[in-house]
Each structure stands twice: as structure tokens, then as C-alpha cells.
Scaffold this motif. Structure first.
Motif, PDB file in Angstrom:
ATOM      1  N   SER A 964       0.439  58.077 136.834  1.00  0.00           N
ATOM      2  CA  SER A 964       0.743  58.869 135.640  1.00  0.00           C
ATOM      3  C   SER A 964       1.049  57.989 134.416  1.00  0.00           C
ATOM      4  CB  SER A 964       1.943  59.771 135.935  1.00  0.00           C
ATOM      5  OG  SER A 964       3.029  58.961 136.338  1.00  0.00           O
ATOM      6  N   ASN A 965       0.980  56.694 134.564  1.00  0.00           N
ATOM      7  CA  ASN A 965       1.336  55.816 133.444  1.00  0.00           C
ATOM      8  C   ASN A 965       0.089  55.185 132.817  1.00  0.00           C
ATOM      9  OD1 ASN A 965       3.976  56.351 134.011  1.00  0.00           O
ATOM     10  ND2 ASN A 965       4.133  54.638 135.460  1.00  0.00           N
ATOM     11  N   ARG A 966       0.372  54.546 131.662  1.00  0.00           N
ATOM     12  CA  ARG A 966      -0.740  53.872 130.992  1.00  0.00           C
ATOM     13  C   ARG A 966      -0.273  52.460 130.653  1.00  0.00           C
ATOM     14  NH1 ARG A 966      -3.355  55.926 125.352  1.00  0.00           N
ATOM     15  NH2 ARG A 966      -5.021  54.387 125.232  1.00  0.00           N
ATOM     16  N   ARG A 967      -1.116  51.513 130.935  1.00  0.00           N
ATOM     17  CA  ARG A 967      -0.725  50.130 130.661  1.00  0.00           C
ATOM     18  C   ARG A 967      -1.664  49.566 129.591  1.00  0.00           C
ATOM     19  NH1 ARG A 967       0.740  46.271 135.674  1.00  0.00           N
ATOM     20  NH2 ARG A 967       1.499  44.571 134.422  1.00  0.00           N
ATOM     21  N   LEU A 968      -1.072  48.949 128.574  1.00  0.00           N
ATOM     22  CA  LEU A 968      -1.864  48.475 127.441  1.00  0.00           C
ATOM     23  C   LEU A 968      -1.542  47.005 127.184  1.00  0.00           C
ATOM     24  CD1 LEU A 968      -1.063  51.421 125.000  1.00  0.00           C
ATOM     25  CD2 LEU A 968      -3.141  51.144 126.347  1.00  0.00           C
ATOM     26  N   THR A 969      -2.475  46.371 126.552  1.00  0.00           N
ATOM     27  CA  THR A 969      -2.135  45.021 126.100  1.00  0.00           C
ATOM     28  C   THR A 969      -1.135  45.164 124.960  1.00  0.00           C
ATOM     29  OG1 THR A 969      -3.865  45.012 124.438  1.00  0.00           O
ATOM     30  CG2 THR A 969      -4.472  44.220 126.656  1.00  0.00           C
ATOM     31  N   ASP A 970      -0.477  44.037 124.641  1.00  0.00           N
ATOM     32  CA  ASP A 970       0.528  44.119 123.567  1.00  0.00           C
ATOM     33  C   ASP A 970      -0.110  44.604 122.274  1.00  0.00           C
ATOM     34  OD1 ASP A 970       2.113  43.189 125.495  1.00  0.00           O
ATOM     35  OD2 ASP A 970       2.814  41.390 124.440  1.00  0.00           O
ATOM     36  N   SER A 971      -1.319  44.123 121.987  1.00  0.00           N
ATOM     37  CA  SER A 971      -1.923  44.531 120.712  1.00  0.00           C
ATOM     38  C   SER A 971      -2.363  46.004 120.759  1.00  0.00           C
ATOM     39  CB  SER A 971      -3.085  43.612 120.353  1.00  0.00           C
ATOM     40  OG  SER A 971      -4.122  43.806 121.267  1.00  0.00           O
ATOM     41  N   GLU A 972      -2.821  46.436 121.941  1.00  0.00           N
ATOM     42  CA  GLU A 972      -3.187  47.871 122.050  1.00  0.00           C
ATOM     43  C   GLU A 972      -1.959  48.749 121.821  1.00  0.00           C
ATOM     44  OE1 GLU A 972      -6.915  47.844 125.232  1.00  0.00           O
ATOM     45  OE2 GLU A 972      -4.866  47.912 125.961  1.00  0.00           O
ATOM     46  N   LEU A 973      -0.828  48.282 122.380  1.00  0.00           N
ATOM     47  CA  LEU A 973       0.396  49.068 122.197  1.00  0.00           C
ATOM     48  C   LEU A 973       0.777  49.127 120.720  1.00  0.00           C
ATOM     49  CD1 LEU A 973       2.692  50.699 123.441  1.00  0.00           C
ATOM     50  CD2 LEU A 973       3.902  48.573 123.905  1.00  0.00           C
ATOM     51  N   GLU A 974       0.620  48.017 120.035  1.00  0.00           N
ATOM     52  CA  GLU A 974       0.920  47.993 118.591  1.00  0.00           C
ATOM     53  C   GLU A 974       0.028  48.998 117.858  1.00  0.00           C
ATOM     54  OE1 GLU A 974       3.220  46.876 116.748  1.00  0.00           O
ATOM     55  OE2 GLU A 974       4.240  45.575 118.176  1.00  0.00           O
ATOM     56  N   THR A 975      -1.246  49.045 118.271  1.00  0.00           N
ATOM     57  CA  THR A 975      -2.166  49.987 117.616  1.00  0.00           C
ATOM     58  C   THR A 975      -1.714  51.435 117.845  1.00  0.00           C
ATOM     59  OG1 THR A 975      -3.933  48.447 118.132  1.00  0.00           O
ATOM     60  CG2 THR A 975      -4.602  50.645 117.435  1.00  0.00           C
ATOM     61  N   VAL A 976      -1.253  51.729 119.100  1.00  0.00           N
ATOM     62  CA  VAL A 976      -0.775  53.081 119.387  1.00  0.00           C
ATOM     63  C   VAL A 976       0.424  53.404 118.510  1.00  0.00           C
ATOM     64  CG1 VAL A 976       0.394  54.467 121.150  1.00  0.00           C
ATOM     65  CG2 VAL A 976      -1.670  53.218 121.729  1.00  0.00           C
ATOM     66  N   LEU A 977       1.319  52.441 118.343  1.00  0.00           N
ATOM     67  CA  LEU A 977       2.517  52.698 117.521  1.00  0.00           C
ATOM     68  C   LEU A 977       2.114  52.965 116.071  1.00  0.00           C
ATOM     69  CD1 LEU A 977       5.150  50.156 118.945  1.00  0.00           C
ATOM     70  CD2 LEU A 977       4.677  52.488 119.625  1.00  0.00           C
ATOM     71  N   GLU A 978       1.132  52.249 115.604  1.00  0.00           N
ATOM     72  CA  GLU A 978       0.653  52.493 114.225  1.00  0.00           C
ATOM     73  C   GLU A 978       0.024  53.884 114.134  1.00  0.00           C
ATOM     74  OE1 GLU A 978      -2.016  49.414 112.889  1.00  0.00           O
ATOM     75  OE2 GLU A 978      -0.476  47.890 113.258  1.00  0.00           O
ATOM     76  N   GLU A 979      -0.710  54.228 115.185  1.00  0.00           N
ATOM     77  CA  GLU A 979      -1.334  55.558 115.215  1.00  0.00           C
ATOM     78  C   GLU A 979      -0.264  56.642 115.098  1.00  0.00           C
ATOM     79  OE1 GLU A 979      -4.375  57.573 118.265  1.00  0.00           O
ATOM     80  OE2 GLU A 979      -4.049  55.443 118.607  1.00  0.00           O
ATOM     81  N   CYS A 980       0.838  56.411 115.825  1.00  0.00           N
ATOM     82  CA  CYS A 980       1.941  57.398 115.777  1.00  0.00           C
ATOM     83  C   CYS A 980       2.497  57.501 114.361  1.00  0.00           C
ATOM     84  CB  CYS A 980       3.057  57.006 116.742  1.00  0.00           C
ATOM     85  SG  CYS A 980       2.618  57.371 118.432  1.00  0.00           S
ATOM     86  N   GLY A 981       2.576  56.367 113.672  1.00  0.00           N
ATOM     87  CA  GLY A 981       3.032  56.384 112.279  1.00  0.00           C
ATOM     88  C   GLY A 981       2.119  57.273 111.446  1.00  0.00           C
ATOM     89  N   GLY A 982       0.800  57.175 111.709  1.00  0.00           N
ATOM     90  CA  GLY A 982      -0.164  58.009 110.976  1.00  0.00           C
ATOM     91  C   GLY A 982       0.046  59.492 111.278  1.00  0.00           C
ATOM     92  N   ILE A 983       0.344  59.775 112.557  1.00  0.00           N
ATOM     93  CA  ILE A 983       0.568  61.198 112.937  1.00  0.00           C
ATOM     94  C   ILE A 983       1.805  61.728 112.211  1.00  0.00           C
ATOM     95  CG2 ILE A 983       1.144  62.717 114.870  1.00  0.00           C
ATOM     96  CD1 ILE A 983      -0.473  60.735 116.656  1.00  0.00           C
ATOM     97  N   VAL A 984       2.843  60.884 112.171  1.00  0.00           N
ATOM     98  CA  VAL A 984       4.072  61.285 111.461  1.00  0.00           C
ATOM     99  C   VAL A 984       3.740  61.606 110.004  1.00  0.00           C
ATOM    100  CG1 VAL A 984       6.271  60.409 110.563  1.00  0.00           C
ATOM    101  CG2 VAL A 984       5.689  60.070 112.970  1.00  0.00           C
ATOM    102  N   GLY A 985       2.981  60.722 109.377  1.00  0.00           N
ATOM    103  CA  GLY A 985       2.631  60.922 107.961  1.00  0.00           C
ATOM    104  C   GLY A 985       1.865  62.225 107.771  1.00  0.00           C
ATOM    105  N   ASP A 986       0.948  62.491 108.691  1.00  0.00           N
ATOM    106  CA  ASP A 986       0.138  63.704 108.578  1.00  0.00           C
ATOM    107  C   ASP A 986       0.988  64.969 108.710  1.00  0.00           C
ATOM    108  OD1 ASP A 986      -2.288  65.108 108.462  1.00  0.00           O
ATOM    109  OD2 ASP A 986      -2.155  65.437 110.633  1.00  0.00           O
TER     110      ASP A 986
END
Ligand code: SF4
Length: 1024
Positions: A964-986
Motif C-alpha cells: 500500500s506504500n509508494r517509494r520515490l527517489t529523493d528528487s521524485e519526492l521533492e517533485t511530489v511536494l512541489e505538485e502539492c504546493g500547486g494543488i494548494v494554490g489551485d
């Protein structure tokens, strides 16, 4: 001098002639010398109006036009007897008591059925009306005994015994009378020399007289009283007039002078009256005066009647010109009231059950408060009652405070001050004062003290300030309640009500059995009356409903107590005083129908449904065939199942209009009438119209006023993730809860309470552990038994101190504690077993961006600085409180963090952050990176009930990947966090734009706003 009998068919001018005779008298002479006796109050009202119109006066003095009972009462009052009349309610309670005490053997079984007492009451009424006294019945029984089969003899003896106890013990010994008993007295008094003498007494509408009425009339005639008896009878028409023939023969035996009048030739309705049941004639239906209404079911039948009434009204007919009559009320009365009410047709109010009036409800509420030790919901209801002079806003505040305190009952807590600044303390004291006084009734030791306490309570009710209609209702209820109290006091000797609880029980029963007079309406109303009570009443327009076989005419039925053959045996001794039920039933039904038809002066509507309420075919009355034999082509108004939905422009009345409008709009035919109806109904019938709304219109709701948007933007400085998630789930719900700030009152212990309790326990536990172990706290090294035991001790302590749990019963508390103990034990056990190497549970309730008061104790490391998300439209400030952060120190001196969000309910999936409804853990992970400089290693939901953490983790966290989990590279995780910032803005941009669509991603089953948003839930809407 003597008896004059005027016979003639209905509407042949008998009443007109009688009224003409009264014109010789002045109003004062009328009051002194004349009585016009009719069967019902409504008939009296009609005759009064006709008499006043003929005399050209606005009112009548005295008791000129009266019912038989009120006429007979004059003779009783004249003899100075202050009669004590037993009320219907008390009579019913008395009969119940007598039946219970006598424990009949044969009748024992049926005595338990709900209609038994009413049937017994009717039988006693019939025996008394037939001048059969208990001794007469005993004698008749003993004479017939040898001819009666054993069971029949036992039954009749039990009936005679009940009758005897009721009459001789319950009434005579307590100097009480029922209405029939008073008639007996009046019959005796009328023979006295001193009895009142009138110049003329008219009896109108007594076509079928019982023995008491005949005997009374006989006594009047014997003492030389001039009497005019108007009888609906025409020689040679036994098919209709057989029931009134017996009365004619009785009058002729009294040597009455008979004057027969005949009906003048006339219109369609006169033809119908003249030839009904003769099977001759084929008259023309002039101007459609006779109409047949055929509905597809009983509801449609009444709706068509309502539509026709509205049409007549539009053509100038007055409400008061219309009568609706029927043979048996059945379910009709309620249906008629509902449909007419919806159509705006004022209907003459029927008597109301006393227990449905506000005043009686409030009194019974006060009794419940005293008896049940001030239960919360009952006290709150009373606090909101206008009769207790309440302040609704203050009462609502008290309600919220009481529920939040977990107050469940007891007199004390309602009188305590709940806080130092309890703003409603004075209000509570003032509003509850009458109840405090009433509470003293608990120590009362006599009936008179208890009735006085109720009287004082009623006096404290503040009802005189209300609008006219409420005032009339309250006044009628107040009067009735006072009468009941008086009666109770009068019967003190026989009731033995010593304790307040018995007194309450008896009074409540009386209230439930009582009715209040309908308050006189200020409006003209359509009359509603059973066919039996029509007497000589006439109306321009008459609707006869329920013209079905076995309804009108009613199927002949034996009496449940006295079969016809038993009556025959008893009649040998009783001289034929008992009537038969089967013999003569068909004639009585025909006569009743003739009277109903004759009540119409200008228009007659005969109505029936084609099916019953369960869609089974109904059989129209054979009387309809009789009518068609006389009138060639009755106008037919019909609506069958195929034409259930006419167009809005073809219907009259709200129910039909609503249905037509809804279907027209759903089909996209927005005619002006349909649109107007929709607008008028959208507030009243939201559920009904929800489908129309969904199917026929787009729902892009949006706030557009610049000033409103500016206010919203100004108010909303700092956002929380839960708020943004709510918006993502349902913009409308966000608008209600977060913008308008309307909150559901939570008065019961719910999952939110148990969830925050578990959070609290874990926070305290880990706070203690961290204080003991410092940065060396490793979950894997803890002793699981000792840790669980500590957690359970904390749980017990917290449960004791939680005020909302006080409202639970002891067993409920124990069940809850048991469940929570199991959850905690399993969770901690699993956590220790699955401890992550190198990670330390370091922070609990770690807060950032706090802008006001915070619930609970935040972690000491909390900061006031908000998390800033940079967007194209400028920076967005976020605040939040993280359930838990586990950290891992690395050899390179950096600190890595895993953010944990506890879930006490359903399992959530962090990987579904994209739609904005599950962004919290990832946004918090980005926040701790920005605010504390910790390297993001993971964000997870951690359910408390199972060990199934669900998260997104960096590969460098070394947390083992599960399904049930997802494992990402450190940079992929950073991209997801940025994506979340975009969702917040929207999300923030859409909120600021005032978009409040009812377009939920899914409707949680617990959403309390369904009644407000009117969204129609689909299969995907959270009802798993
Ligand atoms: S019921 Fe559904 S649509 Fe209505 S407010 Fe709640 S979540 Fe939104």
C-alpha cells in the motif's frame, strides 16, 4: 292545538313554511314563545341564518333555534336541577375501569381489543336511547333465558351486568348523568305542571326518531303543547321513505293533523330527487348540474374535487356554498384535509384532539420533567416554548451549552451556574421558575393540592399575547383543561389518586381522550360532514365522495354485541324497543343517499376512485347506476393513470400543479406556469425538486459580488489543510462550514470524540516517554506490556475528566473504554514490534503558523511562522498541527523526518493526493522541510485500529516498501511536494473566486448537509 305533521319530499318547502309561521313573532316573542329544534349545531346555524334573513335582523335572542339536547336541557334547568354531566373522556375511563374490575369471561378476549370500549359505549347509548333501563334488560333476559343458547346467555348477562354497574353505581351513586340519562330526566320533567310551555315547537330533521325522542314528543303533545313536526316523507315511495314512514305512523297515532306538500317540477336535481330509485325517467342534465368525478385512486379523487372547487371559486362561488359529504370517513378525512390545505381551500375545522394542542403538550411536557427528574431534551423543549415566555436564541445557546457539558438530567444541574461568565444563567432561572414551582407537586398529598398546582402552572403560561388563531386554540385548550381539572376534583371521592405519579397518569389519559372545540374560523369555509348528520341542511354545491359499493351503501353489519336474533328475543319483553341492524339496513342506506343528494340546490358531484390505495380495482356504487337511469348524461370529470401528469396550464390546485410543473421542467418544457410554480415551491419542497434541478439546469454556482469576494479574501489570511481538503471534496460544504461557519451541534459521543481522545492519550504517553528517554527513545527497545499499561492508565484518567462522556450510561462508558483499550493495546503492540530502526518519535501536535487559540497542548517545538507556498498569484500562508513527527539523525549531521497523520476512522491513501482531498501529510512534510530544515523522508497515514501505515517514502528512508506504500527517489519526492504546493494554490484560487458548486467528489455518508444542499446521492457517494 296539538301535533301538526307536515310531510313532503326533500326541498318541497317544509322548512320555508315553518319559518314563514315564525315571522308572526317579534324577536323577543320568538325567544319566549318558540323553539325550533334540529338535530345538529350546524343545522341550527343554517336555520338561524335563514330565519334572520327572513326577519331582516342581524341576530336572534335566546335559544330559539336549538338542538334536541339543548331543548331538553331547558326543562331540566327549569326544575332547578344543576345537572352534572359526565364527559365523554371520563365516561370512557369509567367504562375501562368497570370492564377491568368486572373481568368478564365471555367478553374478556374482545375487551382487550382497542375498539371495545367505544363499542360498549355505543351499545349503552343505544339501550338508553331506546329507553331500556338495566332492570328492563335483566327482566328481558330472564324471560328469554330458556330460549337463548348458553354462550349467548352468558354474554348478555355480562353486558347487562356492565350496564347495571355503569348506570347504577358509577353514575347514580355519584350523582352523575350522561346525555341519555339527562334525556330521561327531561322526559319526566316535561310532564310536570310547572314545565315551560311554548306557543310553538318545531321539530325539523328528525326523520328517524329513537324511543327517547318519541316519548319526549309524546309527553309534549299530551300536555297540550302545539308541535309542528316536519318529516321527509312522500307516500307511495317506500323504496326511499321507508325509514321515515315509522315516524309518520307514530305521529299519526298521536292524532297528528297531516299536511302533505309536494315538490314543484324543476331542474335536473329536482328530477333526480323525484325519480331516484324508481328506475324511471330520463331527464336532461341541464347546464351540467350533475357531474361524476372519477379519480384513478382515492388521492386523485380528492385532488379532482379540489380542482373543481377551485374552478367554482374562480367562477364566483363562495367557500361557504360548498359541502363535502361522505358515508364513512375512513382515511378520507385526513386526505381531504391534506389536499385542501395544499390547494388553499379553507375547510371547516374539525374537533382537535386536546393532546395535539400546544397548551396540552406543554403541560404534559412539564409533567414529564417533574416525573422523569428533569431530562435534558424535555427541559430544552420547554425552554423554547412560547408559553413559558421563552427567548428562543437564549434557549438555543443553553441547548448547545447543555449538550457540550454532557448534561443529561437532574434538577440540580439546571440551576447551577455553568461558568463564571455563564451568559444565560439569569434566563434559565427565569424561564424555569414555573417549573420549579410545579416541581413541588411531588410532595403533594391530596388531589385538591395537585389540581391546584396544575391550575397555577396553566395560569403561568403566557398565551394571551399570541395571534388570533393561536389565541383561539389556546383559549379552547385552556378551557378544556380547566374543565378536566374541575371534573377531577368533583370525582375525588371515587378516584383515589394520592400520589402525583398516579395523578399525572390519569390526567394524561384524560387529555389524550379529550377533544377541543374547533376554534371558530374567521374565514368562510367549505363544510365537511358525514351523510348521517346532514338532516335538513342544504348547500348550493354538494360533493358526495367515496361512492363505492359497500361504502355507500354501507355493507349491512350485525351489531358486535347484540345480534339481530338476540334483539328479537329480548324485544318480546321490551315491546320492540330495540332496532334491528340487518332488517331495514338497505332502506336506511337509500334514505341517507337521498338526503345527501337532496342537500344540493344547484350542483351535485358524485365522486369515486377506480382503485383503492393499494391499486386494487374498486367497484363504483350501484347507486351510480340508479342515478344514470334518471339523468341521461351526467358530466364526467375523470383522470386515469394514463393521464396522471397533465400540463401545468390544465390543472387547478397545488398538488396537481406541482406534479405537472416538476415533470414539465424535467422534460425541458419550461412554460411560464411551470417556471413560476418551480420558483414558488423550491423552498418548500427541496427534495421533490432536487431531481428537476439536477436534470434541467447547470449547477455552476458562484459568488460574484466584488464586495463579498473582497471580504472573503480579507478574512481568509491563513489556510489550513483540512479546510482545503474539505473544499476539494465539496465546495458547497466548505462554503457552509468554513465561510458561513455553520456547525452541526454534536450532542452525542461520536467518532470525533473517540479519535481526539486516542490522540490525547498517545500524545501524553509519548510526551512522558520522551521526557524519560530524551533523544534515546527507540520504540523497538520499549517493553510492550509496561508501555501498554501506561497508556491504559492515561486513558482511564482522561476518560474520567472528559465532560462529554458524562452523558453516557455506565454500561456505555464501560463498552467504550473496553473498545479503546483494545485499540490502544493492539496499536502500541504492533508499533513496538514493527519499530523502524533509527527513527525516534520526537514531536507530537507540532504546530506551525498558529494565528489564534489552539485546541489542546501543542508540542513545545511549535512555531508561529506559517508555511509559505509560492504561487503565481503570490504567496499563500498555511497553518497546521502535525500529529507526530519521527526523526532520524544521519551521520552527515542532517535530520530526516517522517510526518505521521493518525487516523481513527477509515483507511486513507496518501497516494491519492492529486485530487486535493488527501494533501495533508505531504503538505506537512513540505512544511517541516521549510520551517525546521528537516529532510523529507516520508509522509504517512497511520490508522489506529489496524497496523497498516500508508505513505509515500523517500528511498533514503530505508522504510520497507509494502503493497500500500509508494517509494520515490529523493528528487521524485521533492517533485511530489512541489505538485502539492500547486494543488494548494489551485484550491485557494477557486475559493477566492467564490466558486461554491454542489459538485462533490463524493458525499461522505456522515455529511449533515444533505438536507441543505439537496444533492442526490449516487451509488458512488460514500454509502459503502
Ligand atoms: S451532502 Fe454531499 S454535496 Fe451535500 S454538502 Fe455534503 S458533501 Fe456536499
Amino acid at each position: 292545538m296539538g301535533l301538526t305533521l307536515i310531510t313532503g319530499p326533500a326541498r318541497s318547502g317544509k322548512t320555508r313554511n315553518a319559518i314563514e309561521q315564525l315571522t308572526e313573532y317579534s324577536p323577543v316573542e320568538l325567544a319566549q314563545k318558540v323553539r325550533y329544534v334540529v338535530p345538529t349545531k350546524e343545522a341550527a346555524r343554517q336555520i338561524e341564518l335563514r330565519l334572520m334573513e327572513r326577519l331582516g335582523i342581524d341576530g336572534l335572542l335566546g335559544n330559539v333555534v336549538c338542538t334536541f339536547f339543548s331543548f331538553a336541557s331547558e326543562f331540566i334547568a327549569h326544575e332547578g336541577l344543576a345537572s352534572r354531566l359526565i364527559t365523554d373522556e371520563k365516561k370512557e375511563l369509567t367504562l375501562r375501569k368497570l370492564v377491568a374490575e368486572s373481568a368478564p369471561v365471555y367478553l374478556g378476549r374482545s375487551a382487550e381489543s382497542p375498539g371495545f370500549i367505544r363499542a360498549l359505549d355505543q351499545l349503552i347509548g343505544e339501550l338508553k336511547g331506546s329507553l331500556v333501563k338495566p332492570a328492563d334488560l335483566y327482566q328481558a333476559l330472564s324471560m328469554a333465558d330458556s330460549e337463548l343458547p348458553g354462550v349467548s346467555a352468558i354474554k348478555l348477562k355480562e353486558i347487562a351486568e356492565l350496564y347495571h354497574v355503569y348506570q347504577d353505581k358509577a353514575l347514580v351513586e355519584h350523582e352523575l348523568h350522561d346525555r341519555e340519562g339527562l334525556m330521561w330526566l327531561a322526559r319526566d320533567f316535561v310532564k310536570l305542571e310547572t314545565a315551560p310551555q311554548f306557543e310553538l315547537v318545531v321539530f325539523d330533521g328528525f326523520d328517524i326518531m329513537n324511543a327517547t325522542q318519541r316519548s319526549f314528543l309524546e309527553s309534549l303533545v299530551e300536555r297540550g303543547q302545539e308541535v309542528l313536526l316536519l318529516l321527509t316523507y312522500e307516500g307511495g315511495r317506500d323504496e326511499v321513505f321507508a325509514p321515515s314512514r315509522a315516524t309518520r305512523e307514530f305521529a299519526l297515532d298521536l292524532e297528528a293533523r297531516e299536511v302533505a306538500v309536494s315538490s314543484a317540477e324543476g331542474d335536473t336535481l329536482a328530477e333526480l330527487r323525484a325519480h331516484l330509485f324508481r328506475r324511471t325517467g330520463s331527464a336532461e342534465n341541464q347546464e351540467g348540474r350533475l357531474a361524476i368525478i372519477e379519480g384513478c385512486d382515492p388521492l386523485m379523487e380528492v385532488e379532482l374535487v379540489a380542482e373543481e372547487i377551485l374552478r367554482l371559486k374562480a367562477d364566483g362561488c363562495r367557500w361557504g356554498d360548498i359541502l363535502v359529504t361522505l358515508r364513512a370517513a375512513g382515511g378520507y378525512q385526513e386526505r381531504i384535509a391534506d389536499v385542501f390545505n395544499a390547494a388553499g381551500i379553507p375547510l371547516a375545522a374539525a374537533k382537535r384532539s386536546l393532546s395535539e394542542t400546544t397548551m396540552a403538550k406543554t403541560l404534559m411536557g412539564c409533567m414529564a420533567v417533574v416525573r422523569d427528574d428533569w431530562p435534558r431534551d424535555e427541559v430544552l423543549r420547554l425552554l423554547k416554548s412560547e408559553l413559558l415566555n421563552s427567548d428562543n436564541d437564549a434557549a438555543c445557546e443553553v441547548e448547545i451549552a447543555a449538550k457540550n457539558r454532557g448534561l443529561v438530567g437532574g434538577v440540580g444541574p439546571w440551576h447551577d451556574s455553568w461558568r463564571a461568565d455563564d451568559p444565560n444563567y439569569d434566563f434559565r432561572r427565569r424561564a424555569l421558575k414555573p417549573l420549579d414551582e410545579f416541581n413541588k407537586i411531588r410532595s403533594a398529598d391530596s388531589l385538591s393540592v395537585m389540581t391546584e398546582a396544575v391550575r397555577s402552572l396553566l395560569e403561568s403560561f403566557d398565551w394571551r399575547k399570541q395571534d388570533d388563531d393561536s389565541l383561539a386554540e389556546d383559549a379552547a385548550a385552556h378551557r378544556r383543561l380547566t374543565e378536566l381539572l374541575n371534573e377531577l376534583e368533583d370525582s375525588a371521592g371515587s378516584l383515589h389518586l394520592q400520589k402525583y405519579s398516579d395523578f399525572f397518569g390519569y390526567l394524561e389519559e384524560l387529555i389524550r381522550l379529550s377533544e377541543t372545540e374547533a376554534p371558530p374560523s374567521r374565514l368562510e369555509t367549505v363544510a365537511l360532514a358525514p351523510a348521517e348528520s346532514l338532516g335538513a341542511r342544504e348547500y348550493p354545491v354538494v360533493f358526495v365522495l367515496g361512492m363505492l359499493e359497500k361504502v355507500f351503501p354501507r355493507a349491512p353489519r350485525e351489531d358486535a354485541f347484540l345480534r339481530d336474533w338476540e334483539r328479537k328475543k329480548l324485544n318480546i319483553s321490551l315491546g320492540g324497543r330495540l332496532d334491528y341492524r340487518l332488517a331495514g339496513a338497505a332502506e336506511r342506506e337509500r334514505f341517507l343517499f337521498y338526503r345527501a343528494v337532496s342537500a344540493a340546490r344547484e350542483r351535485l358531484y358524485l365522486c369515486y376512485p377506480l382503485t383503492d390505495t393499494e391499486a386494487k380495482d374498486s367497484l363504483p356504487s350501484f347507486y351510480m347506476d340508479e342515478v344514470r337511469r334518471v339523468i341521461e348524461a351526467p358530466r364526467l370529470i375523470r383522470r386515469n393513470h394514463a393521464a396522471l401528469i397533465p400540463t401545468p396550464d390544465d390543472v387547478f390546485g397545488m398538488p396537481a400543479l406541482t406534479r405537472a410543473a416538476v415533470y414539465a421542467l424535467a422534460d425541458g418544457e419550461a412554460t411560464a406556469t411551470a417556471a413560476r410554480t418551480y420558483n414558488a415551491l423550491s423552498a418548500r419542497e427541496p427534495k421533490l425538486l432536487a431531481g428537476v434541478w439536477r436534470d434541467s439546469r447547470e449547477r455552476k454556482a458562484r459568488l460574484t459580488d466584488e464586495r463579498v469576494l473582497a471580504r472573503l479574501a480579507e478574512r481568509q489570511k491563513r489556510w489550513s489543510c483540512s479546510e482545503l481538503e474539505t473544499y476539494a471534496l465539496c465546495p458547497f460544504r466548505h462554503f457552509i462550514e468554513k465561510t458561513l461557519r455553520l456547525q452541526q451541534i454534536r450532542d452525542e459521543v461520536d467518532p470525533l470524540d473517540t479519535g481526539s481522545l486516542l490522540h490525547d492519550v498517545l500524545q501524553s504517553l509519548f510526551g512522558d516517554l520522551r521526557a524519560e528517554h530524551g533523544s534515546g527513545l527507540m520504540m523497538g527497545r520499549l517493553d510492550s506490556e509496561a508501555t501498554i499499561s501506561r497508556a491504559l492508565t492515561i486513558l482511564d484518567e482522561k476518560m474520567k475528566r472528559l465532560p462529554r462522556l458524562a452523558q453516557l450510561a455506565q454500561y456505555e462508558k464501560e463498552t467504550l473504554a473496553h473498545d479503546l483499550r483494545i485499540i490502544l493495546s493492539r496499536h502500541l503492540n504492533a508499533e513496538i514490534e514493527n519499530a523502524r530502526t533509527g527513527f525516534v518519535p520526537a514531536y507530537f501536535e507540532l504546530e506551525f503558523g498558529r494565528s489564534g487559540e489552539s485546541y489542546g497542548e501543542p508540542d513545545p517545538a511549535s512555531v508561529e511562522t506559517p508555511y509559505i507556498v509560492e504561487t503565481g498569484a503570490g504567496p499563500i500562508e498555511l497553518r497546521g498541527k502535525i500529529d507526530r513527527v519521527d526523526i532520524r539523525e544521519s551521520a552527515d549531521g542532517t535530520t530526516g523526518a517522517v510526518v505521521i497523520d493518525y487516523k481513527s476512522g477509515n483507511q486513507d491513501d496518501v497516494r491519492k493526493y492529486v485530487d486535493g482531498t488527501k494533501i495533508q501529510p505531504l503538505v506537512y512534510l513540505a512544511a517541516v522541510e521549510q520551517l525546521f530544515g528537516w529532510r523529507p523522508l516520508g509522509a504517512e497515514y497511520r490508522p489506529l485500529r489496524t497496523w497498516k501505515p500508508n505513505g509515500v517514502y523517500a528511498e533514503s528512508s530505508d522504510i520497507i516498501r509494502k503493497k500500500s506504500n509508494r517509494r520515490l527517489t529523493d528528487s521524485e519526492l521533492e517533485t511530489v511536494l512541489e505538485e502539492c504546493g500547486g494543488i494548494v494554490g489551485d484550491l485557494v484560487e477557486r475559493i477566492r473566486a467564490g466558486r461554491i458548486e454542489i459538485e462533490p467528489l463524493s458525499c461522505p455518508s456522515y455529511c449533515h448537509l444533505l438536507g441543505v444542499c439537496r444533492h442526490e446521492k449516487g451509488p458512488d457517494d460514500g454509502f459503502q
